[in-house]
Design a protein around this motif. Structure first.
Motif, PDB file in Angstrom:
ATOM      1  N   ARG A 155       9.955  -6.727  -8.866  1.00  0.00           N
ATOM      2  CA  ARG A 155      11.013  -6.520  -7.874  1.00  0.00           C
ATOM      3  C   ARG A 155      10.882  -7.440  -6.658  1.00  0.00           C
ATOM      4  NH1 ARG A 155      11.618   0.113  -7.441  1.00  0.00           N
ATOM      5  NH2 ARG A 155      11.670   0.543  -9.695  1.00  0.00           N
ATOM      6  N   VAL A 156       9.668  -7.565  -6.146  1.00  0.00           N
ATOM      7  CA  VAL A 156       9.480  -8.301  -4.891  1.00  0.00           C
ATOM      8  C   VAL A 156       9.264  -9.788  -5.141  1.00  0.00           C
ATOM      9  CG1 VAL A 156       8.071  -8.493  -2.813  1.00  0.00           C
ATOM     10  CG2 VAL A 156       8.577  -6.243  -3.779  1.00  0.00           C
ATOM     11  N   ARG A 157       8.427 -10.124  -6.110  1.00  0.00           N
ATOM     12  CA  ARG A 157       8.099 -11.534  -6.339  1.00  0.00           C
ATOM     13  C   ARG A 157       9.325 -12.390  -6.636  1.00  0.00           C
ATOM     14  NH1 ARG A 157       6.227 -14.458 -11.130  1.00  0.00           N
ATOM     15  NH2 ARG A 157       5.144 -16.341 -10.460  1.00  0.00           N
ATOM     16  N   PRO A 158      10.312 -11.945  -7.452  1.00  0.00           N
ATOM     17  CA  PRO A 158      11.489 -12.804  -7.673  1.00  0.00           C
ATOM     18  C   PRO A 158      12.257 -13.140  -6.401  1.00  0.00           C
ATOM     19  CG  PRO A 158      11.375 -11.090  -9.345  1.00  0.00           C
ATOM     20  CD  PRO A 158      10.339 -10.753  -8.319  1.00  0.00           C
ATOM     21  N   ILE A 159      12.176 -12.270  -5.383  1.00  0.00           N
ATOM     22  CA  ILE A 159      12.899 -12.536  -4.139  1.00  0.00           C
ATOM     23  C   ILE A 159      12.275 -13.701  -3.387  1.00  0.00           C
ATOM     24  CG2 ILE A 159      13.557 -11.552  -1.901  1.00  0.00           C
ATOM     25  CD1 ILE A 159      13.703  -8.839  -3.242  1.00  0.00           C
ATOM     26  N   THR A 214      12.311  -4.926   1.041  1.00  0.00           N
ATOM     27  CA  THR A 214      12.221  -3.495   1.340  1.00  0.00           C
ATOM     28  C   THR A 214      13.281  -2.711   0.578  1.00  0.00           C
ATOM     29  OG1 THR A 214      11.380  -4.047   3.535  1.00  0.00           O
ATOM     30  CG2 THR A 214      12.169  -1.805   3.189  1.00  0.00           C
ATOM     31  N   GLU A 215      14.503  -3.263   0.502  1.00  0.00           N
ATOM     32  CA  GLU A 215      15.551  -2.594  -0.255  1.00  0.00           C
ATOM     33  C   GLU A 215      15.223  -2.550  -1.741  1.00  0.00           C
ATOM     34  OE1 GLU A 215      19.158  -4.605   0.563  1.00  0.00           O
ATOM     35  OE2 GLU A 215      19.204  -4.087   2.697  1.00  0.00           O
ATOM     36  N   ALA A 216      14.591  -3.615  -2.262  1.00  0.00           N
ATOM     37  CA  ALA A 216      14.234  -3.632  -3.683  1.00  0.00           C
ATOM     38  C   ALA A 216      13.185  -2.585  -4.002  1.00  0.00           C
ATOM     39  CB  ALA A 216      13.720  -5.023  -4.073  1.00  0.00           C
ATOM     40  N   ILE A 217      12.261  -2.348  -3.084  1.00  0.00           N
ATOM     41  CA  ILE A 217      11.226  -1.326  -3.315  1.00  0.00           C
ATOM     42  C   ILE A 217      11.836   0.060  -3.255  1.00  0.00           C
ATOM     43  CG2 ILE A 217       9.109  -0.345  -2.376  1.00  0.00           C
ATOM     44  CD1 ILE A 217       8.351  -3.119  -1.414  1.00  0.00           C
ATOM     45  N   ALA A 218      12.726   0.283  -2.302  1.00  0.00           N
ATOM     46  CA  ALA A 218      13.338   1.591  -2.167  1.00  0.00           C
ATOM     47  C   ALA A 218      14.242   1.905  -3.346  1.00  0.00           C
ATOM     48  CB  ALA A 218      14.125   1.658  -0.867  1.00  0.00           C
ATOM     49  N   SER A 268       0.854  -1.186   0.000  1.00  0.00           N
ATOM     50  CA  SER A 268       0.000   0.000   0.000  1.00  0.00           C
ATOM     51  C   SER A 268       0.888   1.233   0.000  1.00  0.00           C
ATOM     52  CB  SER A 268      -0.933   0.016   1.217  1.00  0.00           C
ATOM     53  OG  SER A 268      -0.186   0.055   2.421  1.00  0.00           O
ATOM     54  N   SER A 269       0.402   2.271  -0.634  1.00  0.00           N
ATOM     55  CA  SER A 269       1.171   3.504  -0.733  1.00  0.00           C
ATOM     56  C   SER A 269       0.215   4.676  -0.911  1.00  0.00           C
ATOM     57  CB  SER A 269       2.163   3.442  -1.903  1.00  0.00           C
ATOM     58  OG  SER A 269       2.834   4.675  -2.077  1.00  0.00           O
ATOM     59  N   GLN A 274       1.608  -2.691  -8.584  1.00  0.00           N
ATOM     60  CA  GLN A 274       1.574  -3.974  -9.274  1.00  0.00           C
ATOM     61  C   GLN A 274       2.895  -4.241  -9.978  1.00  0.00           C
ATOM     62  OE1 GLN A 274      -0.985  -6.156  -9.438  1.00  0.00           O
ATOM     63  NE2 GLN A 274      -0.615  -7.423 -11.236  1.00  0.00           N
ATOM     64  N   ASP A 275       3.458  -3.238 -10.616  1.00  0.00           N
ATOM     65  CA  ASP A 275       4.728  -3.399 -11.308  1.00  0.00           C
ATOM     66  C   ASP A 275       5.851  -3.694 -10.320  1.00  0.00           C
ATOM     67  OD1 ASP A 275       6.401  -2.981 -13.846  1.00  0.00           O
ATOM     68  OD2 ASP A 275       7.322  -1.574 -12.445  1.00  0.00           O
ATOM     69  N   ILE A 276       5.874  -3.005  -9.175  1.00  0.00           N
ATOM     70  CA  ILE A 276       6.908  -3.248  -8.166  1.00  0.00           C
ATOM     71  C   ILE A 276       6.775  -4.651  -7.580  1.00  0.00           C
ATOM     72  CG2 ILE A 276       7.709  -2.549  -5.874  1.00  0.00           C
ATOM     73  CD1 ILE A 276       7.014   0.316  -6.625  1.00  0.00           C
TER      74      ILE A 276
END
Length: 312
Positions: A160-164, A308-312, A144-145, A154-156
């Motif tokens: 970015r997150v799902r591969p982790i 969290t680092e991938a989102i930032a 959420s943002s 959705q793109d993030i």
């Protein structure tokens, strides 16, 4: 009585046996997998065939029929269940117990490829998956943002997150839900189309031609081989697509900018995800059937800082 007499005659042997049982119990408790459901191993494979624009009767006649016809050749098949809805055919292949599911999956893939030879134009490959009753969601990653749109979240979450989390042992991370896929939307003015005597098919053909992805190759100049790139791929400036010519020849050239506008938007909204009354995107974290629930949750928690680092 004989057990007591044996313990008195061989105390060292009995002591070693007790210590061995205690150590084995400790190792068993530490290595035992903790789970919600036992490993059931349901002998079933699911096939989902999308084909947009068809009603259920057309899906059954043009797609499902050919799949069911070929699936009956698979070794160990018991029966096939199918359900057709608008744009999607869902099939469940049930096998007899003790069937080698690895071999069955390979045969399903082979007969799916054989069935696709009878499919209508534009049919994409189906989704083939094996679902076990022990594969259940054990966590949900909620995004959420207050500054980012659902499409950006959705793109993030997807890239970015799902591969982790999808690469963690015992974890299966499906695609995120609740967001909208990024879509380049071309809005055409009908009045201007009639003014220039253009049909929708001409506009679609011109846009497809202007955004065709083709290998550009390389150019040899002296001793150097340079990579030749094309400018047909939509990059950072999507407004360049407005320079696409729609009609050439005698008279003034008609460009896409004369009748249309381009927006970097999202696809049509078909689903929502709300948490605490706010629009969100979430990823269900599903454990595999042979994985421990506690181990999966521990690995997910350890991976949260990297997400969290991938989102930032």
């Amino acid at each position: 009585m004989w057990l007591v007499l044996t313990a008195m005659r061989r105390p060292i042997t009995i002591l070693v046996a007790i210590i061995s049982v205690a150590l084995a119990s400790i190792l068993a408790v530490r290595q035992m997998k903790v789970d919600i459901f036992p490993k059931l191993g349901a002998p079933a494979i699911y096939v989902a065939q999308p084909y947009g624009g068809m009603d259920p009767s057309q899906m059954e006649g043009y797609l499902t029929y050919y799949y069911e016809y070929h699936f009956l050749y698979i070794t160990g098949i018991e029966h096939v269940e199918s359900k057709n809805i608008q744009g999607v055919a869902l099939m469940k292949l049930v096998f007899h117990p003790e069937t080698d599911m690895s071999q069955a999956m390979a045969e399903v893939v082979g007969y799916v490829n054989r069935s696709r030879a009878f499919m209508p134009t534009g049919a994409v490959p189906p989704f083939i998956m094996r679902y076990d009753a022990g594969s259940v969601p054990v966590a949900q990653l909620v995004f959420s943002s207050s500054t980012r749109s659902p499409g950006e979240m959705q793109d993030i979450a997807l890239n970015r997150v799902r591969p982790i989390f999808a690469t963690l042992p015992g974890v299966s991370a499906p695609p995120p839900f609740g967001g909208n896929q990024r879509t380049i939307v071309v809005r055409v003015d009908p009045d201007k189309m009639r003014q220039y005597r253009l049909s929708p098919e001409e506009v679609i053909f011109a846009v497809n031609r202007a955004s065709t992805v083709l290998p550009s190759g390389s150019v040899r100049t002296g001793d150097l081989i340079r990579i030749a790139s094309t400018n047909t791929t939509l990059g950072g400036n999507i407004q360049e697509l407005l320079d696409t010519p729609l009609r050439l020849g005698a008279g003034p050239t008609v460009y896409l900018r004369d009748i249309a506008t381009i927006l970097d938007s999202t696809d049509v909204i078909v689903g929502y995800a709300h948490v605490d009354g706010r629009r969100t995107v979430y990823i269900p974290v599903t454990k595999r059937a042979d994985a421990s629930t506690l181990d999966v949750i521990r690995r997910v928690r350890q991976a949260l800082p990297f997400a969290t680092e991938a989102i930032a």
